[in-house]
Design a protein around this motif. Structure first.
Motif, short mmCIF file in Angstrom:
data_model
loop_
_atom_site.label_atom_id
_atom_site.label_comp_id
_atom_site.label_asym_id
_atom_site.label_seq_id
_atom_site.Cartn_x
_atom_site.Cartn_y
_atom_site.Cartn_z
N ASN A 1 -4.67 3.84 4.39
CA ASN A 1 -4.34 4.15 5.77
C ASN A 1 -5.59 4.15 6.63
O ASN A 1 -6.65 4.58 6.21
CB ASN A 1 -3.68 5.52 5.85
CG ASN A 1 -2.40 5.54 5.05
OD1 ASN A 1 -1.71 4.52 4.96
ND2 ASN A 1 -2.11 6.66 4.43
N GLY B 1 -1.88 0.97 6.36
CA GLY B 1 -1.23 1.99 7.21
C GLY B 1 -1.95 2.03 8.55
O GLY B 1 -2.81 2.88 8.75
N ARG C 1 -4.87 2.69 -7.24
CA ARG C 1 -3.91 1.76 -6.73
C ARG C 1 -4.45 0.35 -6.80
O ARG C 1 -3.79 -0.59 -7.17
CB ARG C 1 -3.71 2.11 -5.27
CG ARG C 1 -2.31 2.26 -4.88
CD ARG C 1 -2.31 2.56 -3.44
NE ARG C 1 -1.99 3.95 -3.25
CZ ARG C 1 -2.12 4.55 -2.08
NH1 ARG C 1 -2.65 3.92 -1.06
NH2 ARG C 1 -1.78 5.78 -1.97
N TYR D 1 7.72 5.50 8.54
CA TYR D 1 7.19 4.77 7.39
C TYR D 1 8.32 3.96 6.74
O TYR D 1 8.18 2.77 6.44
CB TYR D 1 6.65 5.83 6.43
CG TYR D 1 5.98 5.35 5.17
CD1 TYR D 1 4.91 4.47 5.20
CD2 TYR D 1 6.41 5.84 3.92
CE1 TYR D 1 4.28 4.08 4.02
CE2 TYR D 1 5.79 5.46 2.75
CZ TYR D 1 4.73 4.57 2.80
OH TYR D 1 4.11 4.20 1.63
N GLU E 1 1.18 -2.16 8.85
CA GLU E 1 2.46 -1.68 9.36
C GLU E 1 2.69 -2.12 10.80
O GLU E 1 3.82 -2.36 11.22
CB GLU E 1 2.50 -0.15 9.27
CG GLU E 1 2.47 0.35 7.84
CD GLU E 1 2.59 1.87 7.75
OE1 GLU E 1 3.13 2.47 8.69
OE2 GLU E 1 2.15 2.43 6.74
N HIS F 1 10.86 8.22 -1.89
CA HIS F 1 10.85 7.24 -0.79
C HIS F 1 11.34 5.88 -1.27
O HIS F 1 12.17 5.24 -0.64
CB HIS F 1 9.45 7.12 -0.20
CG HIS F 1 9.24 5.88 0.62
ND1 HIS F 1 9.84 5.68 1.84
CD2 HIS F 1 8.53 4.74 0.37
CE1 HIS F 1 9.50 4.49 2.32
NE2 HIS F 1 8.71 3.90 1.45
N PHE F 2 10.81 5.44 -2.41
CA PHE F 2 11.16 4.10 -2.87
C PHE F 2 12.60 4.03 -3.40
O PHE F 2 13.25 3.01 -3.28
CB PHE F 2 10.14 3.57 -3.88
CG PHE F 2 8.87 3.12 -3.19
CD1 PHE F 2 8.88 1.98 -2.40
CD2 PHE F 2 7.70 3.85 -3.30
CE1 PHE F 2 7.73 1.56 -1.73
CE2 PHE F 2 6.54 3.44 -2.64
CZ PHE F 2 6.56 2.28 -1.85
N MET G 1 -0.46 9.18 5.29
CA MET G 1 0.84 9.68 5.72
C MET G 1 1.81 9.50 4.57
O MET G 1 1.72 8.53 3.83
CB MET G 1 1.30 8.83 6.90
CG MET G 1 2.61 9.23 7.47
SD MET G 1 2.90 8.24 8.94
CE MET G 1 4.49 7.60 8.56
N1 ARG Z 1 -0.21 3.53 3.08
C1 ARG Z 1 0.59 4.18 2.10
C2 ARG Z 1 -0.11 5.44 1.56
O1 ARG Z 1 -1.31 5.53 1.62
C3 ARG Z 1 0.91 3.30 0.94
C4 ARG Z 1 1.74 2.12 1.29
C5 ARG Z 1 2.44 1.56 0.10
N2 ARG Z 1 3.21 0.42 0.46
C6 ARG Z 1 4.36 0.44 1.12
N3 ARG Z 1 4.90 -0.69 1.45
N4 ARG Z 1 4.94 1.56 1.46
O2 ARG Z 1 0.54 6.30 1.04
#
Ligand code: ARG
Length: 578
Positions: free
Chosen positions: A124, A174, A149, A321, A271, A352-353, A129
């Motif tokens: 991010n 992000g 990651r 998000y 994003e 979330h996923f 977030m």
């Molecule tokens: N920016 C997010 C974080 O730091 C991770 C994003 C992972 N990818 C996604 N498409 N949501 O938690």
């Protein structure tokens, strides 16, 4: 082809003929204890259970009807209905002849290549977030997690590419969260000072922290932060300019880290790129009756996932998000032609996923969606790893310390190194150790990080495996060779045969690591190979016996190639000398 696959083909053909209703699972596995055999199958037990027969009798029948390839011993029934197989030294030699001619070193190519998008790293800008709420964690924390990651995502991309899939590496930055309201608030209050490249992240983090504190303690300031964000989102030129500067400066910082880690992306699409698609995404879900309006907000419900619905538009009209992720899936399916999308994040995003995948599928997404999650890196106190002063650990500092420590070790082991050599080696060894240690534990577990374990020259570490590699190279050099000879392999001693059998398992290990999305299987394999190579080296003179010299040099060379290839699939480079 690996010995396992050779046997697998025979056994599964027998299964298909006699038990066509059984699922096509891998029936042959390596034995854990070599005294029982080299491979075993549990097929008879599964088939017996499905058809209500006696498992040992079925196992006997399997032994009689299903001959292993030539050069293997007669199979034997064991335990409740296992069948054990043992491969003879000559068959090992033959298999090795095929291996040494195979440019893929036994790694099979997939029969149905897919286009796979791997979304990984995705840090991010200025703040992390998370699932439906904004975590007050700062960038340092997100950078520490970024390490895991990045390494995991990178290895997965390498593994899947090696098997023949078309892989697109995506960095989903992000760069469009609510953090920008607070950041803009403090930045503009300070008179929009220049952001200096070499400490950009520290500066941004500081502004964010100030903005956060002000907004949290003063409702009027909170209102201002919201107004800043709204101004940015409707495209106010000055705010846009500031936002671009934040993004650029952060990106420079990320790029430096990626360069040092040797990690690259095919697409960096933050994003913000989906900003304009969001109203359409929500409308579409409303039209399809997948989403509904609830007290002014738009939500998706599915009691099987959770009581609380999935929020995709807040009552003030703001998107989340989740909404962005829904838009990104569409883009990846339509534009990147993804058959499969793999997301690599920490364990905290599982819910979330689950929501995301369920919602996307209901709205007609054809691509296969996968969440590959990992645990937390812990400090010696078993709490999330922190730096010495208690602040979140920054990746850049971690990389720096790895080099410092590697240098100190090299200075004692190799006092003869020139300063330039010392720097290059310290850099490589530091990164290699960090990468290896991070991929060694099963990704679903939390693990305790210790420098001593990571840089030890014995134990399951990068230096240990690199050391084995370096020894293969030095024998070839001693023999006056640049590359290995390509001689038939004659197996004459047990340690030699053991080494050969491990070499023949490389393809299996790569396949397993890729299929489970768990690079640690490959670490386990490389450790075993390095250990057996050391034992072989103790037991089998390579250069002294003219009759066996070329055969053994071939084995040594192949070991080196497989170690190098295996490490490279983990993103770890090799060196010719320690
Ligand atoms: N920016 C997010 C974080 O730091 C991770 C994003 C992972 N990818 C996604 N498409 N949501 O938690």
């Amino acid at each position: 082809m690996s010995l396992r696959i050779e046997l697998e083909q025979i056994v599964s053909a027998w299964a298909a003929r006699n038990f066509p209703d059984l699922p096509p699972e891998p029936w042959v596995r390596p034995c854990t204890d070599e005294r029982h055999g080299h491979f075993q199958t549990h097929l008879a037990m599964v088939a017996a259970k499905a058809t209500k027969q006696n498992p040992r009798e079925l196992a006997e029948r399997l032994c009689k009807e299903c001959f292993p390839p030539e050069g293997w011993e007669k199979p034997a029934v064991a335990g409740a209905g296992f069948v054990n197989y043992r491969v003879g030294p000559e068959a090992v030699g033959h298999a090795l002849d095929a291996l040494r001619r195979d440019p893929d070193l036994g790694i099979p190519k997939v029969t149905k290549p897919e286009t796979i998008v791997i979304d990984f790293s995705s840090p991010n800008i200025a703040k992390a977030m998370h699932v439906g709420h904004i975590r007050s964690t700062l960038l340092g924390d997100s950078l520490a997690r970024l390490l895991t990651r990045t390494l995991l995502g990178d290895s997965l991309a390498r593994l899947l590419t090696r098997l023949g899939h078309r892989v697109t590496r995506v960095n989903h930055l992000g760069d469009w969260g609510t953090q920008f309201g607070k950041l803009l608030l403090a930045y503009r209050a300070a008179g929009r000072p220049p952001i200096e490249s070499d400490r950009a992240i520290d500066q941004l983090e500081e502004f964010y922290k100030q903005g956060h504190q002000h907004a949290e303690s003063d409702p009027a300031k909170m209102e201002q932060a919201r107004a800043e964000l709204a101004a940015l989102q409707v495209g106010d030129p000055e705010r846009l300019q500031d936002w671009r500067l934040f993004c650029e400066k952060s990106a420079e910082h990320f790029r430096r880290i990626y360069e040092r880690l040797d990690v690259r992306f095919d697409s960096v699409r933050g994003e913000s790129a989906y900003h304009e698609d969001l109203p359409g995404v929500v409308q579409d879900l409303l039209d399809k009756d997948i989403a509904e309006t609830s007290q002014g907000a738009v939500v998706v419900r599915n009691p099987e996932i959770a009581e609380e619905p999935y929020l995709i538009r807040k009552s003030d009209g703001a998107f989340l998000y989740a909404t962005t992720d829904l838009a990104a899936i569409r883009y990846r399916a339509a534009e990147l032609k993804a058959d499969r999308i793999i997301y690599v994040t920490d364990a905290r995003q599982q819910l979330h996923f689950r929501w995301l995948f369920d919602t996307a599928r209901r709205s007609g997404c054809q691509a296969i969606l996968e969440h590959v999650w990992f645990g937390t890196i812990l400090g010696p106190d078993r709490k999330p790893l922190k730096s010495r002063d208690g602040t979140p650990l920054k990746l850049i500092d971690l990389l720096h310390e790895a080099r410092e420590r590697a240098r100190a070790i090299l200075q004692t082991k190799r006092p003869d190194l020139s300063p330039v050599d010392l720097e290059t080696k310290a850099d490589l060894l530091g990164i290699a150790s960090l990468k290896y240690a991070d991929q060694l534990p099963n990704r679903n577990l939390d693990y305790v990080f210790t420098w001593e374990k990571l840089l030890a020259f014995d134990g399951n570490t990068a230096p240990y495996i690199l050391n084995a590699y370096v020894r293969t190279r030095s024998i070839l050099r001693k023999a006056g060779l640049q590359k290995r000879p390509d001689a038939p392999v004659k197996i004459s001693q047990l340690e030699e045969e053991r080494l050969a059998r491990i070499l023949l398992r490389f393809g299996d290990a790569v396949e397993l690591a890729a299929a489970d999305r768990k690079p640690h299987h490959l670490c386990g394999y490389l450790y075993e190979l390095a250990g057996q190579y050391h034992r072989f080296f103790e037991a089998c003179p390579v250069l002294q016996l003219p009759a066996l010299r070329d055969s053994r040099l071939t084995l040594v060379g192949l070991t080196g190639e497989i170690l190098r290839e295996g490490l490279s699939l983990l993103g770890i480079p090799t060196l010719e000398e320690m």
